[in-house]
Design a protein around this motif. Structure first.
Motif, PDB file in Angstrom:
ATOM      1  N   ALA A 143       0.863  -1.182   0.000  1.00  0.00           N
ATOM      2  CA  ALA A 143       0.000   0.000   0.000  1.00  0.00           C
ATOM      3  C   ALA A 143       0.899   1.231   0.000  1.00  0.00           C
ATOM      4  O   ALA A 143       2.049   1.161   0.436  1.00  0.00           O
ATOM      5  CB  ALA A 143      -0.926   0.016   1.214  1.00  0.00           C
ATOM      6  N   VAL A 144       0.360   2.347  -0.492  1.00  0.00           N
ATOM      7  CA  VAL A 144       1.129   3.591  -0.525  1.00  0.00           C
ATOM      8  C   VAL A 144       0.236   4.730  -0.040  1.00  0.00           C
ATOM      9  O   VAL A 144      -0.902   4.884  -0.491  1.00  0.00           O
ATOM     10  CB  VAL A 144       1.647   3.908  -1.940  1.00  0.00           C
ATOM     11  CG1 VAL A 144       2.477   5.195  -1.916  1.00  0.00           C
ATOM     12  CG2 VAL A 144       2.485   2.760  -2.488  1.00  0.00           C
ATOM     13  N   VAL A 145       0.780   5.520   0.892  1.00  0.00           N
ATOM     14  CA  VAL A 145       0.096   6.707   1.396  1.00  0.00           C
ATOM     15  C   VAL A 145       0.822   7.934   0.850  1.00  0.00           C
ATOM     16  O   VAL A 145       2.035   8.076   1.039  1.00  0.00           O
ATOM     17  CB  VAL A 145       0.093   6.734   2.939  1.00  0.00           C
ATOM     18  CG1 VAL A 145      -0.601   8.007   3.436  1.00  0.00           C
ATOM     19  CG2 VAL A 145      -0.590   5.494   3.498  1.00  0.00           C
TER      20      VAL A 145
ATOM     21  N   ALA B 238      -3.192  -0.087 -11.350  1.00  0.00           N
ATOM     22  CA  ALA B 238      -3.184  -1.215 -12.282  1.00  0.00           C
ATOM     23  C   ALA B 238      -2.563  -2.455 -11.657  1.00  0.00           C
ATOM     24  O   ALA B 238      -2.950  -3.581 -11.982  1.00  0.00           O
ATOM     25  CB  ALA B 238      -2.422  -0.829 -13.553  1.00  0.00           C
ATOM     26  N   ALA B 239      -1.613  -2.247 -10.736  1.00  0.00           N
ATOM     27  CA  ALA B 239      -0.953  -3.372 -10.068  1.00  0.00           C
ATOM     28  C   ALA B 239      -1.735  -3.859  -8.857  1.00  0.00           C
ATOM     29  O   ALA B 239      -1.314  -4.804  -8.187  1.00  0.00           O
ATOM     30  CB  ALA B 239       0.454  -2.962  -9.642  1.00  0.00           C
ATOM     31  N   GLY B 240      -2.871  -3.219  -8.557  1.00  0.00           N
ATOM     32  CA  GLY B 240      -3.694  -3.644  -7.432  1.00  0.00           C
ATOM     33  C   GLY B 240      -3.162  -3.199  -6.079  1.00  0.00           C
ATOM     34  O   GLY B 240      -3.513  -3.793  -5.050  1.00  0.00           O
ATOM     35  N   VAL B 241      -2.339  -2.164  -6.051  1.00  0.00           N
ATOM     36  CA  VAL B 241      -1.778  -1.659  -4.796  1.00  0.00           C
ATOM     37  C   VAL B 241      -2.690  -0.551  -4.260  1.00  0.00           C
ATOM     38  O   VAL B 241      -2.862   0.478  -4.932  1.00  0.00           O
ATOM     39  CB  VAL B 241      -0.353  -1.103  -4.999  1.00  0.00           C
ATOM     40  CG1 VAL B 241       0.200  -0.549  -3.693  1.00  0.00           C
ATOM     41  CG2 VAL B 241       0.561  -2.190  -5.550  1.00  0.00           C
ATOM     42  N   PRO B 242      -3.278  -0.720  -3.062  1.00  0.00           N
ATOM     43  CA  PRO B 242      -4.163   0.315  -2.514  1.00  0.00           C
ATOM     44  C   PRO B 242      -3.423   1.627  -2.283  1.00  0.00           C
ATOM     45  O   PRO B 242      -2.238   1.639  -1.939  1.00  0.00           O
ATOM     46  CB  PRO B 242      -4.639  -0.294  -1.184  1.00  0.00           C
ATOM     47  CG  PRO B 242      -4.398  -1.753  -1.314  1.00  0.00           C
ATOM     48  CD  PRO B 242      -3.195  -1.894  -2.188  1.00  0.00           C
TER      49      PRO B 242
ATOM     50  N   ALA C  40      -4.378   6.456   7.803  1.00  0.00           N
ATOM     51  CA  ALA C  40      -4.596   6.253   6.370  1.00  0.00           C
ATOM     52  C   ALA C  40      -4.309   4.812   5.971  1.00  0.00           C
ATOM     53  O   ALA C  40      -5.096   4.180   5.252  1.00  0.00           O
ATOM     54  CB  ALA C  40      -3.721   7.209   5.565  1.00  0.00           C
ATOM     55  N   VAL C  41      -3.196   4.266   6.431  1.00  0.00           N
ATOM     56  CA  VAL C  41      -2.846   2.901   6.042  1.00  0.00           C
ATOM     57  C   VAL C  41      -3.768   1.896   6.726  1.00  0.00           C
ATOM     58  O   VAL C  41      -4.061   0.820   6.179  1.00  0.00           O
ATOM     59  CB  VAL C  41      -1.349   2.626   6.317  1.00  0.00           C
ATOM     60  CG1 VAL C  41      -1.085   2.326   7.781  1.00  0.00           C
ATOM     61  CG2 VAL C  41      -0.826   1.511   5.433  1.00  0.00           C
ATOM     62  N   ARG C  42      -4.266   2.230   7.928  1.00  0.00           N
ATOM     63  CA  ARG C  42      -5.243   1.354   8.587  1.00  0.00           C
ATOM     64  C   ARG C  42      -6.488   1.212   7.727  1.00  0.00           C
ATOM     65  O   ARG C  42      -7.052   0.113   7.602  1.00  0.00           O
ATOM     66  CB  ARG C  42      -5.605   1.929   9.963  1.00  0.00           C
ATOM     67  CG  ARG C  42      -6.558   1.042  10.770  1.00  0.00           C
ATOM     68  CD  ARG C  42      -7.114   1.769  11.968  1.00  0.00           C
ATOM     69  NE  ARG C  42      -8.023   2.841  11.598  1.00  0.00           N
ATOM     70  CZ  ARG C  42      -9.288   2.634  11.204  1.00  0.00           C
ATOM     71  NH1 ARG C  42      -9.787   1.391  11.126  1.00  0.00           N
ATOM     72  NH2 ARG C  42     -10.066   3.656  10.878  1.00  0.00           N
ATOM     73  N   ARG C  43      -6.915   2.322   7.117  1.00  0.00           N
ATOM     74  CA  ARG C  43      -8.106   2.283   6.271  1.00  0.00           C
ATOM     75  C   ARG C  43      -7.882   1.472   4.995  1.00  0.00           C
ATOM     76  O   ARG C  43      -8.843   1.010   4.377  1.00  0.00           O
ATOM     77  CB  ARG C  43      -8.546   3.706   5.925  1.00  0.00           C
ATOM     78  CG  ARG C  43      -8.986   4.493   7.138  1.00  0.00           C
ATOM     79  CD  ARG C  43      -9.544   5.851   6.788  1.00  0.00           C
ATOM     80  NE  ARG C  43      -9.885   6.590   7.997  1.00  0.00           N
ATOM     81  CZ  ARG C  43     -10.602   7.708   8.021  1.00  0.00           C
ATOM     82  NH1 ARG C  43     -11.064   8.225   6.883  1.00  0.00           N
ATOM     83  NH2 ARG C  43     -10.859   8.327   9.157  1.00  0.00           N
ATOM     84  N   LEU C  44      -6.632   1.314   4.618  1.00  0.00           N
ATOM     85  CA  LEU C  44      -6.318   0.470   3.460  1.00  0.00           C
ATOM     86  C   LEU C  44      -6.184  -1.000   3.839  1.00  0.00           C
ATOM     87  O   LEU C  44      -6.084  -1.850   2.959  1.00  0.00           O
ATOM     88  CB  LEU C  44      -5.020   0.954   2.798  1.00  0.00           C
ATOM     89  CG  LEU C  44      -5.041   2.369   2.209  1.00  0.00           C
ATOM     90  CD1 LEU C  44      -3.679   2.700   1.606  1.00  0.00           C
ATOM     91  CD2 LEU C  44      -6.142   2.525   1.163  1.00  0.00           C
ATOM     92  N   GLY C  45      -6.154  -1.276   5.137  1.00  0.00           N
ATOM     93  CA  GLY C  45      -6.079  -2.657   5.601  1.00  0.00           C
ATOM     94  C   GLY C  45      -4.710  -3.297   5.460  1.00  0.00           C
ATOM     95  O   GLY C  45      -4.599  -4.519   5.332  1.00  0.00           O
ATOM     96  N   VAL C  46      -3.671  -2.485   5.517  1.00  0.00           N
ATOM     97  CA  VAL C  46      -2.298  -2.982   5.355  1.00  0.00           C
ATOM     98  C   VAL C  46      -1.455  -2.463   6.522  1.00  0.00           C
ATOM     99  O   VAL C  46      -1.548  -1.283   6.866  1.00  0.00           O
ATOM    100  CB  VAL C  46      -1.688  -2.496   4.020  1.00  0.00           C
ATOM    101  CG1 VAL C  46      -0.237  -2.939   3.880  1.00  0.00           C
ATOM    102  CG2 VAL C  46      -2.519  -3.007   2.841  1.00  0.00           C
ATOM    103  N   PRO C  47      -0.622  -3.293   7.153  1.00  0.00           N
ATOM    104  CA  PRO C  47       0.236  -2.799   8.233  1.00  0.00           C
ATOM    105  C   PRO C  47       1.292  -1.839   7.708  1.00  0.00           C
ATOM    106  O   PRO C  47       1.734  -1.936   6.557  1.00  0.00           O
ATOM    107  CB  PRO C  47       0.870  -4.068   8.805  1.00  0.00           C
ATOM    108  CG  PRO C  47       0.785  -5.069   7.700  1.00  0.00           C
ATOM    109  CD  PRO C  47      -0.464  -4.752   6.935  1.00  0.00           C
TER     110      PRO C  47
ATOM    111  N   ALA D 181       3.976  -1.013   4.008  1.00  0.00           N
ATOM    112  CA  ALA D 181       3.482   0.103   3.197  1.00  0.00           C
ATOM    113  C   ALA D 181       4.547   1.186   3.038  1.00  0.00           C
ATOM    114  O   ALA D 181       5.552   1.209   3.743  1.00  0.00           O
ATOM    115  CB  ALA D 181       2.227   0.702   3.843  1.00  0.00           C
ATOM    116  N   ALA D 182       4.298   2.088   2.097  1.00  0.00           N
ATOM    117  CA  ALA D 182       5.194   3.220   1.837  1.00  0.00           C
ATOM    118  C   ALA D 182       4.465   4.528   2.100  1.00  0.00           C
ATOM    119  O   ALA D 182       3.244   4.619   1.957  1.00  0.00           O
ATOM    120  CB  ALA D 182       5.689   3.185   0.393  1.00  0.00           C
TER     121      ALA D 182
END
Length: 251
Positions: free
Chosen positions: A17-19, A129-133, A182-189, A193-194
């Motif tokens: 995931a990326v913020v 396109a790569a499916g990264v939130p 923000a990353v919590r809302r994406l569901g990724v630790p 993430a970046a």
């Protein structure tokens, strides 16, 4: 057959995931913020000159903005700059300067509008396109409006702005609260993430939050801006986020 993730630079291929910070990273609104701060601070310094003549110099839209206000809430930024000029200010004074800046920013935003950086849009589209939130985050309450005006709001899966930060009681940068929400809302630790930031306080927040990768964006292209971003917590620094796509460079 090439996969979408093959279009990403190696540094991003393992993140889930990326913020993205908003001002100065997604949109060119940092210049509007800086211009509004300059008028507000310069007016205050003329009306209330510090005792030390060296501290009476006008607000510098590059150095002072980056050091004291970039990435912070209006109140935190106003307080930080006034303190840096040796001015003992009351909460009322800080609020008055911040309110003046808000008025000026809103006027300039309505008159000038903002654009999204093409290199950022390209990277966000490759991530999608790569499916990264992807999430957008900002200490500003205007973030949603800025992204909508720039035509890129729909490219993000989540948005945490200054209004949400106030509602949730999130601490301002360099605390990592905004990015962690923000990353919590994406569901990724965070450690998968970046964070992408152009502010010194922002890259420090990414480092404090334990993010796997902190990308600094050096829009100022100053003699030492990139080095300062690295010292405050960036793992890598780029001039434009198009550099993180295969082929590199802004487009």
């Amino acid at each position: 057959m090439p996969q979408p993730e093959d279009s990403l630079a190696p540094a991003l291929r393992d993140v889930r995931a990326v913020v993205f910070d908003t001002d100065g990273v997604i949109t060119d609104s940092a210049r509007v913020h800086a211009a509004a701060w300059k008028v507000a601070f310069d007016d205050f310094l003329r009306a209330h000159p510090p005792e030390d003549p060296d501290q009476r110099r006008p607000f510098d839209v590059r150095d002072d903005y980056l050091r004291h206000v970039d990435g912070k809430s209006r109140l935190d930024g106003a307080a930080a700059f006034l303190a840096a000029r040796g001015i003992e200010s009351s909460p009322e004074t800080v609020r008055a300067v911040a309110a003046d800046k808000e008025r000026l920013f809103t006027e300039r935003l309505r008159e000038q509008g903002v654009d999204a950086y093409p290199g950022t849009v390209r990277l966000v589209e490759v991530l999608r396109a790569a499916g990264v939130p992807r999430a957008a985050a900002s200490a500003s309450r205007h973030a949603g409006e800025l992204l909508s005006r720039a035509g890129v709001l729909e490219l993000f899966d989540a948005l945490v702005d200054g209004g949400e930060a106030a509602r949730l009681g999130l601490a301002g940068k360099p605390a990592p609260d905004l990015f962690l929400e923000a990353v919590r809302r994406l569901g990724v630790p965070a450690d998968r993430a970046a964070v992408v930031e152009d502010a010194l306080a922002g890259v420090e927040a990414g480092r404090r939050g334990g993010f796997a990768l902190v990308v600094g964006v050096d829009r100022a292209a100053g003699a030492d801006t990139g080095e300062r971003l690295l010292r405050h917590g960036a793992d890598i620094v780029v001039r434009d986020l198009g550099e993180l796509c295969r082929g590199g460079g802004p487009q």
